[in-house]
Scaffold this motif. Sequence first.
Motif, short mmCIF file in Angstrom:
data_model
loop_
_atom_site.label_atom_id
_atom_site.label_comp_id
_atom_site.label_asym_id
_atom_site.label_seq_id
_atom_site.Cartn_x
_atom_site.Cartn_y
_atom_site.Cartn_z
N GLN A 68 46.93 15.29 48.90
CA GLN A 68 45.85 14.27 48.70
C GLN A 68 46.54 13.39 47.90
N ALA A 69 47.48 13.53 46.75
CA ALA A 69 48.01 12.43 45.96
C ALA A 69 49.00 11.75 46.81
N PRO A 70 49.30 10.50 46.47
CA PRO A 70 50.14 9.65 46.97
C PRO A 70 51.62 10.24 47.06
N PRO A 71 52.38 10.04 48.04
CA PRO A 71 53.67 10.39 48.35
C PRO A 71 54.73 9.81 47.52
N THR A 72 55.01 10.18 46.28
CA THR A 72 55.65 9.58 45.33
C THR A 72 56.67 10.44 44.84
N ARG A 73 57.71 9.91 44.14
CA ARG A 73 58.84 11.09 43.42
C ARG A 73 58.20 11.95 42.53
N GLU A 74 57.08 11.60 41.76
CA GLU A 74 56.17 12.39 41.03
C GLU A 74 55.82 13.46 41.78
N LEU A 75 54.99 13.21 42.86
CA LEU A 75 54.67 14.36 43.67
C LEU A 75 55.62 15.32 44.28
N GLU A 76 56.55 14.78 44.68
CA GLU A 76 57.84 15.71 44.98
C GLU A 76 58.34 16.43 43.86
N THR A 77 58.22 15.88 42.72
CA THR A 77 58.65 16.82 41.47
C THR A 77 57.77 17.98 41.34
N THR A 78 56.41 17.59 41.58
CA THR A 78 55.36 18.58 41.55
C THR A 78 55.56 19.64 42.49
N LEU A 79 55.64 19.46 43.97
CA LEU A 79 55.88 20.11 44.73
C LEU A 79 57.26 21.06 44.44
N MET A 80 58.32 20.41 44.15
CA MET A 80 59.41 21.34 43.86
C MET A 80 59.34 22.21 42.66
N ARG A 81 58.41 21.88 41.56
CA ARG A 81 58.15 22.86 40.83
C ARG A 81 57.23 24.17 41.28
#
Length: 196
Positions: free
Chosen positions: A77-90
Amino acid sequence: MARNPARRTELLDAATDLLADVGARGLTFRGVDERAGAPTGTTSNYFRSRDELLRELCDHVFTRLTPDPAYVEDRLQAPPTRELETTLMRDLVDRAEADRAGHLALFELRMEASRRPELREVFTARFRANLQAITADHVEGGFPGGPETARVLYLAMTGLLFEHLTLPGLHAGSEAELAELVASVVARIVPTGPET
């Protein structure tokens, strides 16, 4: 051939855990029976051969490690940003730690495929399908970078997970250090904005 799906899943889970603990050479029908707490001969009633067990394990482990779709949907639901990618990798690292045996079993299956050409094609197809799905999710989800970014991130995270699960503490001695390492990997691979 036995058809109890719940028992079959129990046997595959036991085989996954056994594979992670003792490696492919120690994966026997008797060992799976013992790990599952099943009577001797149960595994052989469900799988015609050890190769069939290994082939089914490959799909089973991928299914076992797939995150809950509702959880993923919520995250996306969050914007597809580098920050979200970091969250997904964590999140990926957290899931790997929560099911260490599942990930170690995947590494064992890769090693078995490297020694057994008759399994290599099957395993390669399954891993390729996973990589294609990951790449499509990255691109269609609107994340920064294109297919090559997704592929390089996949390779980096596979290496990170291998190192972390097989030699804990080698690169990160604490959860905070591990989180920093994941963020560093993503920052070096995923651009800040649309594909450059």
